[in-house]
Scaffold this active site. Structure first.
Site, mmCIF file in Angstrom:
data_model
loop_
_atom_site.group_PDB
_atom_site.id
_atom_site.type_symbol
_atom_site.label_atom_id
_atom_site.label_comp_id
_atom_site.label_asym_id
_atom_site.label_seq_id
_atom_site.Cartn_x
_atom_site.Cartn_y
_atom_site.Cartn_z
ATOM 1 N N TRP A 31 0.815 -1.222 0.000
ATOM 2 C CA TRP A 31 0.000 0.000 0.000
ATOM 3 C C TRP A 31 0.848 1.272 0.000
ATOM 4 O O TRP A 31 1.843 1.371 0.714
ATOM 5 C CB TRP A 31 -0.899 0.038 1.219
ATOM 6 N N ASN A 146 -7.100 -0.508 -4.849
ATOM 7 C CA ASN A 146 -7.192 -1.926 -4.483
ATOM 8 C C ASN A 146 -8.634 -2.402 -4.602
ATOM 9 O O ASN A 146 -9.515 -1.937 -3.895
ATOM 10 C CB ASN A 146 -6.708 -2.139 -3.044
ATOM 11 N N GLU A 147 -8.876 -3.291 -5.557
ATOM 12 C CA GLU A 147 -10.175 -3.929 -5.772
ATOM 13 C C GLU A 147 -11.298 -2.911 -6.008
ATOM 14 O O GLU A 147 -12.249 -2.803 -5.230
ATOM 15 C CB GLU A 147 -10.499 -4.880 -4.615
ATOM 16 N N TYR A 221 -10.359 -15.597 -5.185
ATOM 17 C CA TYR A 221 -10.751 -16.039 -3.852
ATOM 18 C C TYR A 221 -12.042 -16.852 -3.895
ATOM 19 O O TYR A 221 -13.080 -16.424 -3.386
ATOM 20 C CB TYR A 221 -10.936 -14.838 -2.926
ATOM 21 N N GLU A 260 -3.545 -11.119 -6.786
ATOM 22 C CA GLU A 260 -3.866 -11.672 -5.473
ATOM 23 C C GLU A 260 -4.516 -13.031 -5.668
ATOM 24 O O GLU A 260 -5.425 -13.174 -6.483
ATOM 25 C CB GLU A 260 -4.854 -10.794 -4.681
ATOM 26 N N TRP A 302 -1.551 -13.775 -1.669
ATOM 27 C CA TRP A 302 -1.863 -12.937 -0.502
ATOM 28 C C TRP A 302 -1.791 -13.850 0.715
ATOM 29 O O TRP A 302 -2.501 -14.838 0.774
ATOM 30 C CB TRP A 302 -3.263 -12.341 -0.638
#
Length: 373
Positions: A31, A146-147, A221, A260, A302
């Site tokens: 980050w 991020n996302e 995920y 990720e 991740w």
């Protein structure tokens, strides 16, 4: 950055990079944001915490020391570390009429705050290396968010306009580095059947065709996205998810980084067999594509944690000194990818977007991890 902001804790950051290098990992994503709240990077719009910036300076300097290239993300979609909600709250406190977090993408004041953050980070002079961030070859790429998610507009058009505007602005400051949007890989209307059973207002195909975006990203995920499903169903979904995105990235002529991926140990107890099967499937798909001059160019699990970083455990952590079978798999797959890296470079050299960052792309960027620093 958070841990490195305390000089007494910086040895843990160094250990994380050392462990990564020992396992053949040469790219990390972390980050470049922390907005409002406890120990922020940005106290309020344009007001920065020098201790936190020094922490980020140190992370970049250690990455350089260990031969690691970085992808730095500039804001979070979620409330963690402030995110887009914090930007909207700042604008509301200044009298702006904002109704939801998704106003982040359209409100001119909020967009101005975010552009200022881009400029502040890219123009930062690193106190350890003496190099301005926008000129630092240790930084491989920037990530817009991020996302990215914008559920209020399922068409993906709001996100498309925002990506186009912000990519153009960032490239006006820094034409040296690569840029990616921060997408998870969810499709829009044209291919929504490939999504899990929800939509987030992005379109993997259209959004990644924005002219300022140099490469596509995908997150994976299945254990989160398919709650209650069997391990077999999750693995089956993963196989389709990988092949769809590699093919679609090829179709739009953009390299794709699996930025990720992971399996929570909360779902698999202490048995690493399922996680190892999952990791092997991701790495195998990347290697198969890369070795055949396909679109896939690397993968980052991740998340990598070193000793003393227990406060960041979320179930997906991979402490390499504790996860023997997974660590061995990661090292083996990274070595395989590193052996074919020269097959990738001539291909990306022919991409117009990647020519703009020719010094950065020379890095060995096939294997990697997301790191908490």
């Amino acid at each position: 950055m958070y841990m490195a902001s305390d000089p007494s804790e910086r040895n843990k950051v160094s250990s994380a990079f050392q462990e990564a290098a020992n396992h053949g990992l040469n790219i990390a994503r972390t980050w470049a944001f922390s907005d409002g709240g406890y120990k922020p990077l940005q106290y309020s719009p344009g007001s920065y915490n020098e201790d936190m910036f020094l922490g980020l300076d140190f992370v970049i300097s250690e990455a350089r020391r260990y031969g690691t290239k970085l992808v730095l993300s500039l804001v979070n979609n979620y409330d963690d570390f402030g995110g887009k909600k914090q930007y909207v709250d700042w604008a509301r406190s200044q009298g702006q009429s904002v109704n939801s977090e998704d106003d982040f993408f359209t409100n001119p004041v909020v967009k101005g705050y975010y552009k200022n953050h881009i400029k502040s980070v890219l123009s930062r002079h690193n106190n350890f290396t003496g190099v301005v961030y926008k000129d630092d070859p240790t930084i491989m790429a920037w990530e817009l968010m991020n996302e990215i998610r914008c559920p209020s507009d399922q068409s993906g058009n709001t996100v498309q306009a925002w990506i186009t505007e912000m990519a153009s602005y960032l490239k006006s400051i820094d034409g040296n580095h690569l840029l990616e949007a921060g997408l998870e890989g969810f499709y829009g209307q044209s291919k929504q059947e490939s999504n899990p059973s929800f939509h987030v207002g992005t379109d993997f195909i259209a959004n990644n065709q924005s002219p300022g975006i140099d490469f596509a990203t995908v997150h994976s995920y299945p254990d989160q996205w398919l709650p209650g499903s069997s391990n077999e169903d999750q693995i089956s979904f993963l196989g389709r998810w990988l092949s769809d995105h590699i093919q679609d990235a090829h179709n739009i002529q953009k390299p794709v980084l699996f930025a990720e991926f992971g399996v929570s140990t909360k779902n698999i107890s202490t048995d690493s067999t399922l996680r190892d099967e999952f990791f092997n499937m991701v790495y195998s798909a990347i290697y198969s594509s890369a070795s055949d001059s396909g679109a896939a160019v690397g993968g980052l699990f991740w998340q990598l944690l070193a000793e003393g970083m227990d406060s960041f455990r979320d179930g997906y952590e991979v402490p390499l000194d504790e996860s023997s079978s997974t660590a061995t798999l990661i090292a083996q797959e990274s070595e395989k990818l590193n052996r074919i890296r020269m097959k990738i470079f001539p291909r990306v050299k022919n991409s117009k977007q990647w020519n703009k960052a020719r010094e950065v792309r020379r890095s060995q960027w096939q294997g990697g991890a997301n790191e908490r620093n």
